[in-house]
Design an enzyme around this catalytic site. Structure first.
Site, PDB file in Angstrom:
ATOM      1  N   HIS A 170      -7.696   0.303  -5.874  1.00 15.45           N
ATOM      2  CA  HIS A 170      -7.696  -0.147  -5.136  1.00 15.45           C
ATOM      3  C   HIS A 170      -8.492  -1.321  -5.059  1.00 15.45           C
ATOM      4  O   HIS A 170      -9.680  -1.373  -5.154  1.00 15.45           O
ATOM      5  CB  HIS A 170      -8.624   0.754  -3.821  1.00 15.45           C
ATOM      6  CG  HIS A 170      -8.233   0.430  -2.383  1.00 15.45           C
ATOM      7  ND1 HIS A 170      -7.646  -0.793  -2.094  1.00 15.45           N
ATOM      8  CD2 HIS A 170      -8.922   0.468  -1.498  1.00 15.45           C
ATOM      9  CE1 HIS A 170      -7.809  -0.858  -1.140  1.00 15.45           C
ATOM     10  NE2 HIS A 170      -8.713   0.193  -0.333  1.00 15.45           N
ATOM     11  N   ARG A 195       0.392  -1.124   0.307  1.00  9.53           N
ATOM     12  CA  ARG A 195       0.250   0.022  -0.443  1.00  9.53           C
ATOM     13  C   ARG A 195       0.830   1.127   0.283  1.00  9.53           C
ATOM     14  O   ARG A 195       1.473   1.147   1.151  1.00  9.53           O
ATOM     15  CB  ARG A 195      -0.931  -0.199   1.455  1.00  9.53           C
ATOM     16  CG  ARG A 195      -1.426   1.142   1.522  1.00  9.53           C
ATOM     17  CD  ARG A 195      -2.713   1.722   2.787  1.00  9.53           C
ATOM     18  NE  ARG A 195      -3.690   1.277   2.119  1.00  9.53           N
ATOM     19  CZ  ARG A 195      -5.415   0.851   2.512  1.00  9.53           C
ATOM     20  NH1 ARG A 195      -5.019   2.057   3.629  1.00  9.53           N
ATOM     21  NH2 ARG A 195      -5.970   0.387   2.628  1.00  9.53           N
ATOM     22  N   ARG A 220     -13.844  -7.484   2.578  1.00  8.71           N
ATOM     23  CA  ARG A 220     -12.628  -7.230   2.604  1.00  8.71           C
ATOM     24  C   ARG A 220     -11.982  -8.314   3.176  1.00  8.71           C
ATOM     25  O   ARG A 220     -10.646  -9.039   2.334  1.00  8.71           O
ATOM     26  CB  ARG A 220     -11.934  -5.893   3.391  1.00  8.71           C
ATOM     27  CG  ARG A 220     -12.617  -4.433   2.955  1.00  8.71           C
ATOM     28  CD  ARG A 220     -12.789  -3.913   1.491  1.00  8.71           C
ATOM     29  NE  ARG A 220     -11.091  -4.419   1.447  1.00  8.71           N
ATOM     30  CZ  ARG A 220     -10.407  -3.826   1.227  1.00  8.71           C
ATOM     31  NH1 ARG A 220     -10.462  -2.790   2.268  1.00  8.71           N
ATOM     32  NH2 ARG A 220      -8.794  -4.396   1.154  1.00  8.71           N
ATOM     33  N   ASP A 249     -17.482   8.265  -0.638  1.00  3.16           N
ATOM     34  CA  ASP A 249     -15.836   7.953  -0.704  1.00  3.16           C
ATOM     35  C   ASP A 249     -15.626   9.432   0.393  1.00  3.16           C
ATOM     36  O   ASP A 249     -16.099  10.855   0.070  1.00  3.16           O
ATOM     37  CB  ASP A 249     -14.506   7.674  -1.047  1.00  3.16           C
ATOM     38  CG  ASP A 249     -13.577   7.430  -0.268  1.00  3.16           C
ATOM     39  OD1 ASP A 249     -13.158   7.582   0.514  1.00  3.16           O
ATOM     40  OD2 ASP A 249     -12.552   7.458  -1.464  1.00  3.16           O
ATOM     41  N   GLN A 261     -10.630  -3.686  -2.800  1.00  2.00           N
ATOM     42  CA  GLN A 261     -11.536  -3.449  -2.176  1.00  2.00           C
ATOM     43  C   GLN A 261     -12.089  -3.276  -3.132  1.00  2.00           C
ATOM     44  O   GLN A 261     -14.161  -3.675  -3.166  1.00  2.00           O
ATOM     45  CB  GLN A 261     -11.251  -1.473  -1.772  1.00  2.00           C
ATOM     46  CG  GLN A 261     -12.652  -0.716  -1.867  1.00  2.00           C
ATOM     47  CD  GLN A 261     -13.374  -1.351  -0.184  1.00  2.00           C
ATOM     48  OE1 GLN A 261     -12.181  -1.224   0.566  1.00  2.00           O
ATOM     49  NE2 GLN A 261     -14.572  -1.626  -0.045  1.00  2.00           N
ATOM     50  N   CYS A 267     -16.404   2.830   1.676  1.00  2.50           N
ATOM     51  CA  CYS A 267     -15.222   1.932   1.031  1.00  2.50           C
ATOM     52  C   CYS A 267     -14.286   2.166   3.292  1.00  2.50           C
ATOM     53  O   CYS A 267     -13.926   1.116   3.151  1.00  2.50           O
ATOM     54  CB  CYS A 267     -13.962   2.285   0.617  1.00  2.50           C
ATOM     55  SG  CYS A 267     -13.813   3.925   0.272  1.00  2.50           S
TER      56      CYS A 267
HETATM   57  N1   CP Z   1     -11.205   0.691   2.649  1.00  2.00           N
HETATM   58  C1   CP Z   1     -10.156   1.123   3.387  1.00  2.00           C
HETATM   59  O1   CP Z   1      -9.099   0.550   2.301  1.00  2.00           O
HETATM   60  O2   CP Z   1      -9.664   0.883   4.617  1.00  2.00           O
HETATM   61  P1   CP Z   1      -8.165   0.991   5.296  1.00  2.00           P
HETATM   62  O3   CP Z   1      -7.567   2.304   4.464  1.00  2.00           O
HETATM   63  O4   CP Z   1      -8.951   1.010   7.127  1.00  2.00           O
HETATM   64  O5   CP Z   1      -7.035  -0.258   5.151  1.00  2.00           O
END
Ligand code: CP
Length: 330
Positions: free
Chosen positions: A135, A108, A317, A231, A138, A272
């Site tokens: 992403h 990430r 997830r 979001d 997700q 998300c």
């Molecule tokens: N939606 C998501 O990626 O959550 P986090 O940032 O907590 O991993």
């Protein structure tokens, strides 16, 4: 011939066929069923994975950690303060070292090129846990949640309300195009989506029966909509100074009761997460003090309402990430 994703990286959904995406969704559903029924599935015992996080995370990190342990694997977590990557050691050298010790790598961070290069140099499957562009893990949770609600998603309309240039909106456009859905990007003209990606998705849509809509009109976005998605207005890594400008631009795209009522009966709300739906966070309270807004991208009544599915989505997830790790490492 059956589908095999063994040895593949999971960098963006543009790299996967609709059949491969549905295969991963079916696998995730099976993992969820096993988890609920207490059926052990340590199918990757002896393997090791490493999680590289250059940005913070709750859901993604925990999903990889719990998913890997459920599959019998060992997990190592590295954040920016606890590795040499980028400071004393190049990305290519880091990837080569990690590829000799681990069976899979999650990343990430910021640039999509980093996750692509990790895959290029490590020689093992690499999974994109969020970049500035996409992403993809997700997305599987999102469409799994929608599939649990509606079954077949072909022809269903998903509208993203807000900053339609961000990684979530980009990724939703791709997954909806792949699965034959209608994707609507609903946001202000000043924040229009990437034209190259829109063209790519339109070409995919021509083959799958999907359609891509772009509008700045919330009535158009909500009309015939089955899944309302939003979001946060300032993404991870963007400067705090952007809040005033984004609030001004995006306030008309807030998902509230009035907007939900314009969608199809039976429509659901997805997010998300994390979300600024109340004043129970330091940023939420700070924004209230500065701008007088008790909620931002979604109001509390929608977030806590009957149509909200964001916590099912968050749970999914873990099931979908487990499916990705298993399919690529088995
Ligand atoms: N939606 C998501 O990626 O959550 P986090 O940032 O907590 O991993």
């Amino acid at each position: 011939m059956g589908i095999s994703l063994s040895g593949r990286s999971f960098l963006k959904l543009l790299d996967f066929t609709p059949a491969e995406i549905n295969y991963l969704l079916d696998l995730a559903t099976e993992f969820k069923r096993m988890k609920y029924n207490g059926v052990e599935h340590k199918w990757l015992t002896g393997k090791q994975v490493v999680l590289l996080f250059e940005k913070t995370s709750t859901r993604t990190r925990c999903s990889f950690e719990v998913g890997a342990r459920d599959l019998g694997m060992g997990v190592t977590f590295l954040d920016p303060g606890s590795s040499q990557m980028g400071k004393k050691e190049s990305l290519a050298d880091t990837a080569k070292v990690l590829g000799r010790m681990f069976d899979g790598i999650e990343y990430r961070g910021f640039h999509q090129s980093v996750v692509e290069d990790l895959a290029k140099y490590s020689g093992v499957p690499v999974w994109n846990g969020l970049t500035d562009d996409f992403h993809p893990t997700q997305m599987l949770a999102d469409v799994m949640t929608a599939r649990e609600e509606f079954g077949d998603l072909r022809g269903k309309k998903l509208t993203f309300f807000g900053d339609v240039r961000n990684n979530i909106s980009n990724s939703l456009m791709v997954v909806c195009a792949k699965l034959g859905m209608t994707f609507c990007a609903c946001g202000p003209k000043e924040l229009s989506p990437r034209s190259d990606l829109v063209e790519q998705c339109q070409a995919i849509a021509a083959e799958t029966g999907a359609s891509i809509q772009i509008t700045d009109d919330v009535n158009e976005g909500a009309k015939g909509c089955d899944i309302l998605y939003t979001d946060i207005w300032v993404s991870m890594g963007e400067p705090e100074e952007l809040w005033a400008e984004r609030i001004q631009l995006l306030k008309p795209y807030q998902v509230n009761k009035e907007l939900m009522d314009k969608a199809n009966p039976g429509a659901i709300f997805l997010h998300c997460l994390p979300s600024f739906h109340d004043r129970e966070t330091t940023i939420g309270e700070d924004i209230y003090q500065k701008f007088g807004l008790p909620a931002m991208e979604v109001t509390d009544d929608v977030f806590l309402g009957k149509q909200a599915r964001q916590f099912e989505e968050a749970e999914n997830r873990m099931h979908t990430i487990k499916a990705i790790m298993y399919a690529t490492l088995k």
